[in-house]
Motif scaffolding. Structure first.
Motif, PDB file in Angstrom:
ATOM      1  N   SER A  17      48.106  14.667  26.227  1.00  0.00           N
ATOM      2  CA  SER A  17      46.678  14.044  26.481  1.00  0.00           C
ATOM      3  C   SER A  17      46.663  12.504  26.874  1.00  0.00           C
ATOM      4  O   SER A  17      46.249  12.346  27.671  1.00  0.00           O
ATOM      5  N   GLU A 114      40.162  -1.366  36.616  1.00  0.00           N
ATOM      6  CA  GLU A 114      38.747  -1.544  35.941  1.00  0.00           C
ATOM      7  C   GLU A 114      38.114  -2.673  36.237  1.00  0.00           C
ATOM      8  O   GLU A 114      36.783  -2.943  36.762  1.00  0.00           O
ATOM      9  N   TYR A 132      36.389  10.046  44.805  1.00  0.00           N
ATOM     10  CA  TYR A 132      37.447  10.688  44.235  1.00  0.00           C
ATOM     11  C   TYR A 132      36.915  11.350  43.003  1.00  0.00           C
ATOM     12  O   TYR A 132      37.977  11.863  42.194  1.00  0.00           O
TER      13      TYR A 132
ATOM     14  N   GLN B  48      44.454   7.003  39.868  1.00  0.00           N
ATOM     15  CA  GLN B  48      43.832   6.026  38.720  1.00  0.00           C
ATOM     16  C   GLN B  48      42.375   6.002  39.089  1.00  0.00           C
ATOM     17  O   GLN B  48      41.606   6.421  38.192  1.00  0.00           O
ATOM     18  N   ARG B  50      41.000   8.395  40.563  1.00  0.00           N
ATOM     19  CA  ARG B  50      40.578   9.973  40.213  1.00  0.00           C
ATOM     20  C   ARG B  50      40.231  10.067  38.506  1.00  0.00           C
ATOM     21  O   ARG B  50      39.517  10.705  38.228  1.00  0.00           O
ATOM     22  N   GLU B  51      41.168   9.303  37.953  1.00  0.00           N
ATOM     23  CA  GLU B  51      40.773   9.373  36.490  1.00  0.00           C
ATOM     24  C   GLU B  51      39.650   8.806  36.055  1.00  0.00           C
ATOM     25  O   GLU B  51      38.826   9.413  35.238  1.00  0.00           O
ATOM     26  N   ILE B  52      39.337   7.781  36.819  1.00  0.00           N
ATOM     27  CA  ILE B  52      38.136   6.899  36.360  1.00  0.00           C
ATOM     28  C   ILE B  52      36.741   7.738  36.694  1.00  0.00           C
ATOM     29  O   ILE B  52      35.877   8.092  36.025  1.00  0.00           O
ATOM     30  N   ALA B  53      37.029   8.343  37.831  1.00  0.00           N
ATOM     31  CA  ALA B  53      35.955   9.136  38.479  1.00  0.00           C
ATOM     32  C   ALA B  53      35.757  10.444  37.468  1.00  0.00           C
ATOM     33  O   ALA B  53      34.550  10.735  37.276  1.00  0.00           O
ATOM     34  N   LEU B  54      36.622  11.001  37.329  1.00  0.00           N
ATOM     35  CA  LEU B  54      36.636  12.174  36.457  1.00  0.00           C
ATOM     36  C   LEU B  54      36.027  11.919  35.212  1.00  0.00           C
ATOM     37  O   LEU B  54      35.324  12.579  34.622  1.00  0.00           O
ATOM     38  N   GLU B  56      34.189   9.712  34.317  1.00  0.00           N
ATOM     39  CA  GLU B  56      32.659   9.404  34.364  1.00  0.00           C
ATOM     40  C   GLU B  56      31.781  10.995  34.858  1.00  0.00           C
ATOM     41  O   GLU B  56      30.790  11.103  34.143  1.00  0.00           O
ATOM     42  N   PRO B  94      40.979  13.895  26.276  1.00  0.00           N
ATOM     43  CA  PRO B  94      42.203  13.487  26.760  1.00  0.00           C
ATOM     44  C   PRO B  94      42.351  12.357  27.628  1.00  0.00           C
ATOM     45  O   PRO B  94      43.385  11.865  27.889  1.00  0.00           O
ATOM     46  N   PHE B  95      41.335  11.965  28.674  1.00  0.00           N
ATOM     47  CA  PHE B  95      41.622  11.083  29.593  1.00  0.00           C
ATOM     48  C   PHE B  95      40.995   9.698  29.333  1.00  0.00           C
ATOM     49  O   PHE B  95      41.033   8.855  30.157  1.00  0.00           O
ATOM     50  N   LEU B  97      42.075   7.754  27.126  1.00  0.00           N
ATOM     51  CA  LEU B  97      42.983   6.773  26.118  1.00  0.00           C
ATOM     52  C   LEU B  97      43.464   5.474  27.136  1.00  0.00           C
ATOM     53  O   LEU B  97      43.938   4.493  26.489  1.00  0.00           O
ATOM     54  N   MET B  98      43.754   5.729  28.326  1.00  0.00           N
ATOM     55  CA  MET B  98      44.046   4.698  29.171  1.00  0.00           C
ATOM     56  C   MET B  98      42.716   3.468  29.518  1.00  0.00           C
ATOM     57  O   MET B  98      43.297   2.261  29.926  1.00  0.00           O
ATOM     58  N   ARG B  99      41.924   3.852  29.102  1.00  0.00           N
ATOM     59  CA  ARG B  99      40.825   2.816  29.222  1.00  0.00           C
ATOM     60  C   ARG B  99      40.547   1.938  28.033  1.00  0.00           C
ATOM     61  O   ARG B  99      40.584   2.456  27.006  1.00  0.00           O
TER      62      ARG B  99
END
Lengths: 177, 540
Positions: A17, A114, A132, B48, B50-54, B56, B94-95, B97-99
């Protein structure tokens, strides 16, 4: 609820994850589209799960998973070779080497992204994220904002180039300070 | 890289590359480190984003539904058991942690504000006006297009500074910030220096201002008169604008058949600012009386829990009276920062919220099976992701968040647990309305939200019309307790609201920017007809 994971499966799921965004971006570096990433990612996860007992250093999970990812991309590529829209194996190998070198940068890049997204005018930020998000097609979004699909792609290119520039500036300042 | 090479890379990135171009692309990537670098950068950026959009999008995923990734099911079967278990065991998505900050904002992702045509003028006043179609409220920004009235006087201020008073029956088309077309009706134009060159067209004549005030009258048979009160104007009778006729102060001409004829100047036949303002104050007085009568009805209604009219308050006063007949003790509000100012019409007072600290505080005890929340307000800007209408300062099960999103959507969420967390599972909703358009900023709006706990149904109204509805998952009664209008008083210092500190900064900042001149909470559902009537009576 906050107890540390104990079984190897739980540890694996947590590591997966945590590193999934990194693995996905690595896959995207090597594959023609995000649909391909969605196809390959489960295979990477499955192979990694099977081989997880061989990994000694859990801190090296990302790099280890990327080696698996590279293999999976190659075999996926072979299965797709007929449709001709894939890159040659030597080109994929070069991209893989160079992308791997950049891996340690990814988290800082994400932070910079960000930061740069927050600096965009809110409408632009929302637009780029809408493009996206898994919910909507580019066609739907183009219709919503009364633009042709082509001009939406053009706009998106400009925003992406701006974001990239902003991130580079941000990262170079960060390394100076 | 040259532009052709860049185009080739973009085609590949966007999935539009043709089979015959693949060889060229492979060659390019083989020989050019810059091309490889570009490809890696852009594909990384894309994933990246896509990760942020996902993240949200997942923040608004309904309870128990899976994250919206498109996983391939077959190879995952073996993992499924582990993952299902993990979803319950792992406190972190899961998504996330990079934030840097938790992406699971309980108030969800934001939509793109609707952008409409730019306004060219503002409707300053509409006195005793009978509109032919949809009525426009005072203060409405006007975009190019028709205004048609049967009677009354419109006072229009162009962005150039030119002012036009038009008396009906009239049909006027706004063309730009310094020009209009009067198809029929009687108009007076007042043109200050910066707007010189203002053009007012009629079917037979074009009047070009040269620094002046003038009148133009277009009869039903299109007989046309131009009266110059001050300064001078130029008249053109042909499309090419070649043959100008100059008209000086205190001169008037009538265009009949194919020639001009002198006529005496008759100022009294044209709308004047003074006459219009007298008529307007008479109209305001009668509306004020109507509004007061309506407020008395509201105050005496047994379901009225809270009624802030902001009338009859002293300028220096920092408290606001709850006019509800059965007002519970302690339900008067106190002002912090917010300043007294003009409300919907001259003589009506209201509050202005401008800075981060401005707020109106009150406490409303009790628990309600049904509620109607109504506010007359003017949104001047939406600086935050969530802009507070009503938000609790202390949290308990049943508390609600009534916000306007950055995109102008009205939204309601409710806490389902004793102690909320930044986790969707602890919240009901959000139920959102359609968004405001950019033209709604700076004008007075009537916003209403109703909620019925028996069915969980939430209905949003804007200006008397339903603009959104939906149902909460759990059917809980609503509690208020200590509340704020226009800000968020939860400071994270007590155990019930410690979770607030985990909100991303851009979600914690929620001050409202604009004005408020009426706030009502009733413990019943007002019907759509009643809400439409409330809007009709109160519109500026």
């Amino acid at each position: 609820m906050n107890s540390q994971p104990s079984t190897p499966d739980e540890v694996f799921v947590q590591l997966l994850s945590q590193n999934e965004p990194l693995i996905r971006s690595y896959l995207r570096n090597l594959l023609p589209s995000y649909q391909d990433v969605d196809q390959v990612m489960p295979d990477v996860a499955l192979v990694a799960w099977r081989k997880f007992s061989q990994l000694e250093d859990h801190d090296a999970f990302a790099r280890w998973a990327c080696v698996i990812a590279r293999y999976e991309v190659m075999s996926y590529r072979r299965s797709k070779a007929r449709d001709r829209l894939v890159l040659d194996p030597d080109v994929v190998a070069r991209l893989a080497d160079e992308a791997e070198e950049e891996m340690p940068l990814r988290r800082r890049q994400m932070n910079a992204l960000e930061h740069c997204l927050a600096k965009l005018p809110p409408q632009r930020r929302d637009l780029v994220l809408a493009c996206y998000s898994p919910e909507k097609s580019m066609r739907d979004i183009a219709a919503e904002i009364n633009r042709s699909e082509n001009s939406l792609y053009q706009l998106l290119r400009r925003i992406r180039v701006d974001l990239q520039e902003c991130m580079e500036k941000n990262l170079s300042q960060e390394s100076l300070s | 890289m040259n532009s052709e090479e860049t185009m080739l890379l973009w085609s590949y990135l966007e999935g539009k590359i043709e089979p015959q171009e693949i060889d060229a692309l492979n060659d390019l990537l083989r020989r050019s480190p810059a091309a490889r670098q570009f490809l890696i950068q852009q594909t990384t950026l894309e994933s990246q984003l896509r990760e942020i959009a996902l993240a949200e999008a997942n923040a608004t995923t309904p309870l128990f539904s899976p994250p919206r990734r498109r996983w391939n099911v077959r190879p995952l079967l073996a993992l499924a058991a582990v993952l299902v278990l993990a979803a319950w065991l792992l406190p972190l998505a899961p998504f996330s942690l990079m934030r840097k900050e938790p992406p699971l904002a309980i108030d969800g992702p934001l939509s793109t504000p609707i952008v409409t045509a730019d306004p060219v003028a503002i409707l300053k006043a509409a006195t005793q006006v009978k509109w032919q179609k949809t009525a426009k409220a005072t203060g409405t920004p006007l975009t190019p297009g028709w205004l048609k009235i049967d009677s009354g006087t419109l006072h229009i201020e162009f962005l150039s500074g030119a002012r036009l008073l038009v008396t009906g029956p009239a049909a006027l088309r706004l063309d730009s910030e310094n020009s209009a077309f009067l198809e029929s009706g009687t108009a007076s134009a007042y043109v200050p220096e910066p707007a010189h060159g203002f053009l007012l067209e009629s079917p037979k004549l074009l009047v070009k201002d040269l620094g002046t005030s003038f009148g133009l009258k277009v009869g039903q048979g299109q007989e046309t008169e131009v009266h110059c009160f001050d300064g001078s104007v130029e008249l053109f009778t042909d499309d090419q604008r070649r043959n100008a006729q100059l008209l000086l102060a205190d001169q008037a001409l009538q265009w009949r058949d194919t020639k001009f004829e002198k006529v005496p100047v008759r100022r009294s036949e044209f709308p004047s600012g003074k006459a219009a303002s007298l008529a307007a104050s008479a109209e305001i007085e009668s509306r004020r009386q109507q509004w007061q009568a309506f407020n008395q009805q509201l105050a005496s209604h047994p379901s009225t829990e809270l009624l802030y009219t902001f009338d009859q308050e002293q300028e220096w006063s920092r408290s606001v009276k709850n006019h509800a007949a059965k007002a519970k003790p302690g339900t008067n509000a106190s002002l912090v920062g917010a300043a007294w100012s003009t409300g919907r019409w001259m003589g009506k007072s209201g509050l202005e919220f401008r800075t981060r600290g401005d707020r109106l505080r009150f406490t409303l005890p009790g628990s309600f099976e049904e509620i109607t929340m109504s506010a007359w307000l003017r949104v001047d800007s939406l600086p935050n992701d969530y802009n507070a209408l009503l938000l609790p300062s202390r949290y308990q099960r049943g508390c609600v968040h009534w916000n306007i999103e950055r995109g102008g959507e009205l939204r309601l969420t409710q806490i389902r647990d004793q102690f909320p967390r930044i986790d969707r599972a602890h919240w009901n909703g959000p139920i959102s309305s359609s968004g405001l358009s950019s033209l709604d900023l700076g004008r007075w709006l009537h916003l209403v939200t109703t909620y019925r706990s028996k069915t969980g149904e939430v209905v949003h109204y804007r200006d008397g019309v339903i603009v959104g509805r939906g149902s909460f998952h759990d059917h809980l009664p609503v509690v208020f307790g200590p509340m704020e209008f226009g800000n968020w008083g939860a400071d994270g210092k007590t155990s019930d609201n410690a979770w607030v500190l985990h909100q991303p900064t851009n979600h914690r900042k929620r001050h409202f920017v604009g004005r408020l001149d009426h706030l009502l909470i009733q413990s019943r559902i007002a019907s759509p007809t009643e809400i439409a009537e409330m809007y009709r009576l109160g519109q500026p």
